[in-house]
Design a protein around this motif. Sequence first.
Motif, PDB file in Angstrom:
ATOM      1  N   ASN A  42       0.849  -1.193   0.000  1.00 20.13           N
ATOM      2  CA  ASN A  42       0.000   0.000   0.000  1.00 20.13           C
ATOM      3  C   ASN A  42       0.886   1.245   0.000  1.00 20.13           C
ATOM      4  N   ILE A  43       1.361   1.612  -1.173  1.00 19.41           N
ATOM      5  CA  ILE A  43       2.286   2.740  -1.300  1.00 19.41           C
ATOM      6  C   ILE A  43       1.590   4.057  -0.982  1.00 19.41           C
ATOM      7  N   ARG A  44       0.346   4.187  -1.409  1.00 20.72           N
ATOM      8  CA  ARG A  44      -0.389   5.429  -1.158  1.00 20.72           C
ATOM      9  C   ARG A  44      -0.548   5.670   0.340  1.00 20.72           C
ATOM     10  N   GLU A  45      -0.792   4.610   1.088  1.00 16.09           N
ATOM     11  CA  GLU A  45      -0.910   4.735   2.539  1.00 16.09           C
ATOM     12  C   GLU A  45       0.393   5.253   3.140  1.00 16.09           C
ATOM     13  N   SER A  46       1.518   4.755   2.644  1.00 21.20           N
ATOM     14  CA  SER A  46       2.819   5.212   3.125  1.00 21.20           C
ATOM     15  C   SER A  46       3.029   6.687   2.800  1.00 21.20           C
ATOM     16  N   LYS A  47       2.632   7.083   1.602  1.00 18.81           N
ATOM     17  CA  LYS A  47       2.768   8.485   1.219  1.00 18.81           C
ATOM     18  C   LYS A  47       1.956   9.388   2.131  1.00 18.81           C
ATOM     19  N   ASN A  48       0.715   9.013   2.374  1.00 17.96           N
ATOM     20  CA  ASN A  48      -0.144   9.824   3.241  1.00 17.96           C
ATOM     21  C   ASN A  48       0.391   9.892   4.666  1.00 17.96           C
ATOM     22  N   LYS A  49       0.963   8.782   5.130  1.00 18.48           N
ATOM     23  CA  LYS A  49       1.546   8.745   6.469  1.00 18.48           C
ATOM     24  C   LYS A  49       2.705   9.727   6.577  1.00 18.48           C
ATOM     25  N   LEU A  50       3.562   9.746   5.573  1.00 20.08           N
ATOM     26  CA  LEU A  50       4.701  10.662   5.577  1.00 20.08           C
ATOM     27  C   LEU A  50       4.231  12.113   5.509  1.00 20.08           C
ATOM     28  N   ILE A  51       3.272  12.381   4.655  1.00 19.84           N
ATOM     29  CA  ILE A  51       2.765  13.750   4.493  1.00 19.84           C
ATOM     30  C   ILE A  51       2.207  14.292   5.802  1.00 19.84           C
ATOM     31  N   LYS A  52       1.509  13.449   6.550  1.00 21.77           N
ATOM     32  CA  LYS A  52       0.832  13.883   7.766  1.00 21.77           C
ATOM     33  C   LYS A  52       1.755  14.015   8.982  1.00 21.77           C
ATOM     34  N   MET A  53       2.986  13.535   8.881  1.00 24.89           N
ATOM     35  CA  MET A  53       3.922  13.630   9.997  1.00 24.89           C
ATOM     36  C   MET A  53       4.301  15.080  10.274  1.00 24.89           C
ATOM     37  N   SER A  54       4.711  15.340  11.511  1.00 20.60           N
ATOM     38  CA  SER A  54       5.177  16.671  11.881  1.00 20.60           C
ATOM     39  C   SER A  54       6.522  16.948  11.216  1.00 20.60           C
ATOM     40  N   GLU A  55       6.848  18.220  11.071  1.00 20.06           N
ATOM     41  CA  GLU A  55       8.114  18.596  10.458  1.00 20.06           C
ATOM     42  C   GLU A  55       9.293  18.037  11.246  1.00 20.06           C
ATOM     43  N   SER A  56       9.196  18.072  12.573  1.00 17.68           N
ATOM     44  CA  SER A  56      10.292  17.584  13.407  1.00 17.68           C
ATOM     45  C   SER A  56      10.496  16.079  13.245  1.00 17.68           C
ATOM     46  N   ASP A  57       9.402  15.320  13.111  1.00 13.51           N
ATOM     47  CA  ASP A  57       9.527  13.876  12.896  1.00 13.51           C
ATOM     48  C   ASP A  57      10.176  13.582  11.546  1.00 13.51           C
ATOM     49  N   LYS A  58       9.781  14.334  10.540  1.00 10.02           N
ATOM     50  CA  LYS A  58      10.365  14.141   9.207  1.00 10.02           C
ATOM     51  C   LYS A  58      11.862  14.437   9.210  1.00 10.02           C
ATOM     52  N   GLU A  59      12.259  15.458   9.954  1.00  7.09           N
ATOM     53  CA  GLU A  59      13.661  15.853   9.975  1.00  7.09           C
ATOM     54  C   GLU A  59      14.548  14.813  10.640  1.00  7.09           C
ATOM     55  N   ASN A  60      13.955  13.913  11.413  1.00  4.91           N
ATOM     56  CA  ASN A  60      14.722  12.847  12.073  1.00  4.91           C
ATOM     57  C   ASN A  60      15.118  11.721  11.127  1.00  4.91           C
ATOM     58  N   PHE A  61      14.483  11.670   9.957  1.00  4.38           N
ATOM     59  CA  PHE A  61      14.766  10.584   9.028  1.00  4.38           C
ATOM     60  C   PHE A  61      16.055  10.841   8.255  1.00  4.38           C
ATOM     61  N   LYS A  62      16.978   9.876   8.335  1.00  4.44           N
ATOM     62  CA  LYS A  62      18.185   9.901   7.526  1.00  4.44           C
ATOM     63  C   LYS A  62      17.942   9.220   6.187  1.00  4.44           C
ATOM     64  N   VAL A  63      16.963   8.304   6.181  1.00  2.00           N
ATOM     65  CA  VAL A  63      16.671   7.524   4.972  1.00  2.00           C
ATOM     66  C   VAL A  63      15.165   7.367   4.815  1.00  2.00           C
ATOM     67  N   ILE A  64      14.678   7.538   3.593  1.00  2.85           N
ATOM     68  CA  ILE A  64      13.299   7.218   3.222  1.00  2.85           C
ATOM     69  C   ILE A  64      13.414   6.285   2.027  1.00  2.85           C
ATOM     70  N   LYS A  65      12.960   5.050   2.194  1.00  4.20           N
ATOM     71  CA  LYS A  65      13.269   4.054   1.172  1.00  4.20           C
ATOM     72  C   LYS A  65      12.085   3.131   0.891  1.00  4.20           C
ATOM     73  N   GLY A  66      12.147   2.512  -0.285  1.00  2.00           N
ATOM     74  CA  GLY A  66      11.123   1.544  -0.657  1.00  2.00           C
ATOM     75  C   GLY A  66      10.523   1.844  -2.012  1.00  2.00           C
ATOM     76  N   HIS A  67       9.420   1.164  -2.306  1.00  4.10           N
ATOM     77  CA  HIS A  67       8.715   1.373  -3.571  1.00  4.10           C
ATOM     78  C   HIS A  67       8.009   2.720  -3.523  1.00  4.10           C
ATOM     79  N   MET A  68       8.372   3.593  -4.413  1.00  2.00           N
ATOM     80  CA  MET A  68       7.760   4.925  -4.528  1.00  2.00           C
ATOM     81  C   MET A  68       8.201   5.521  -5.847  1.00  2.00           C
ATOM     82  N   GLU A  69       7.520   6.556  -6.284  1.00  2.00           N
ATOM     83  CA  GLU A  69       7.951   7.263  -7.479  1.00  2.00           C
ATOM     84  C   GLU A  69       8.805   8.456  -7.072  1.00  2.00           C
ATOM     85  N   PHE A  70       9.591   8.968  -7.985  1.00  2.20           N
ATOM     86  CA  PHE A  70      10.398  10.151  -7.715  1.00  2.20           C
ATOM     87  C   PHE A  70       9.479  11.317  -7.348  1.00  2.20           C
ATOM     88  N   GLY A  71       9.911  12.121  -6.373  1.00  2.20           N
ATOM     89  CA  GLY A  71       9.174  13.329  -6.030  1.00  2.20           C
ATOM     90  C   GLY A  71       8.757  13.427  -4.581  1.00  2.20           C
TER      91      GLY A  71
END
Length: 290
Positions: A42-71
């Motif tokens: 469920n790639i769309r679910e993963s995308k929505n999960k990332l979008i909804k995260m707080s800015e501070s949580d996103k900044e903690n990620f060193k790697v975002i990986k897996g099946h997804m399209e560029f962008g």
Amino acid sequence: MNYKQEKTLFFLHIPKAAGTTLNDIITRQYKSESVFQTNPVNIRESKNKLIKMSESDKENFKVIKGHMEFGWHEFIPQEFTYITMLRDPVERVISLYYYILKNPRHYLYNIVTENRMSLRDLLSSRISAQLSNGQTRILSGREELVQKPLAVFEECPAEWLDSAKQNLDKYFVTFGLTEKFDESLILFKQILGWKIPFYTSKNVNKHRLFKSEFSVQDIILIEEYNRLDIELYKYAKKLFEEQIYRQQSAIKTDLRRFRQFNQVYRVYAKFSNYSRSAKNKVKSIIKDCV
């Protein structure tokens, strides 16, 4: 520059391009809490999960990986870069076909097995865009990599190839080729600051036919449906060879050492599920060198 520390790394996992093996290597390079892994079902679910995260949580990620399209970098506030693995388009399509045949969870499994579809049948049916310029689609960033109804098949416009090439040039700190997997790993190691990326091949189908075993007509049909991917691969291969050439001395030395150690690692890893001493040895090799 050490991108591992200074920029968030996106790994675009292109299906059947040695991405599962590389995914395992990446997992060992970073702390688990600093990695965001997409859900392949469920790639769309993963995308929505990332979008909804707080800015501070996103900044903690060193790697975002897996099946997804560029962008997906548009969803994070920090600096970023990309890597991926590309594969000879004909070999990739053949591998994908056999993956479908052996994987009941794949959304094409039932229709392919129940109708006893050959690879030629599957391509001609036009029920999946995954087998037609799949690498160009992902790298172009023009289309979500989401499972669509089986009846939907959209042609890949020629301008998407230009977008894929431009993205590869502008946003990818480096990338690898499945056919040059060890060299690709050493390139990642040098550019991203990784430690030695030992591996055993993952998700390999030992019961498939290879390119040389298919008829000329089958190969022509695969090439017809993947003309843009063939052009993209030629372009990427040239860029890859240029990168290797610029660092040939260091890569040659590292590659020789890596293959020696990795051969030992594979032997012990093969028996690690059966022998406690072998398992401990694998852990020791990883601890000392990775």
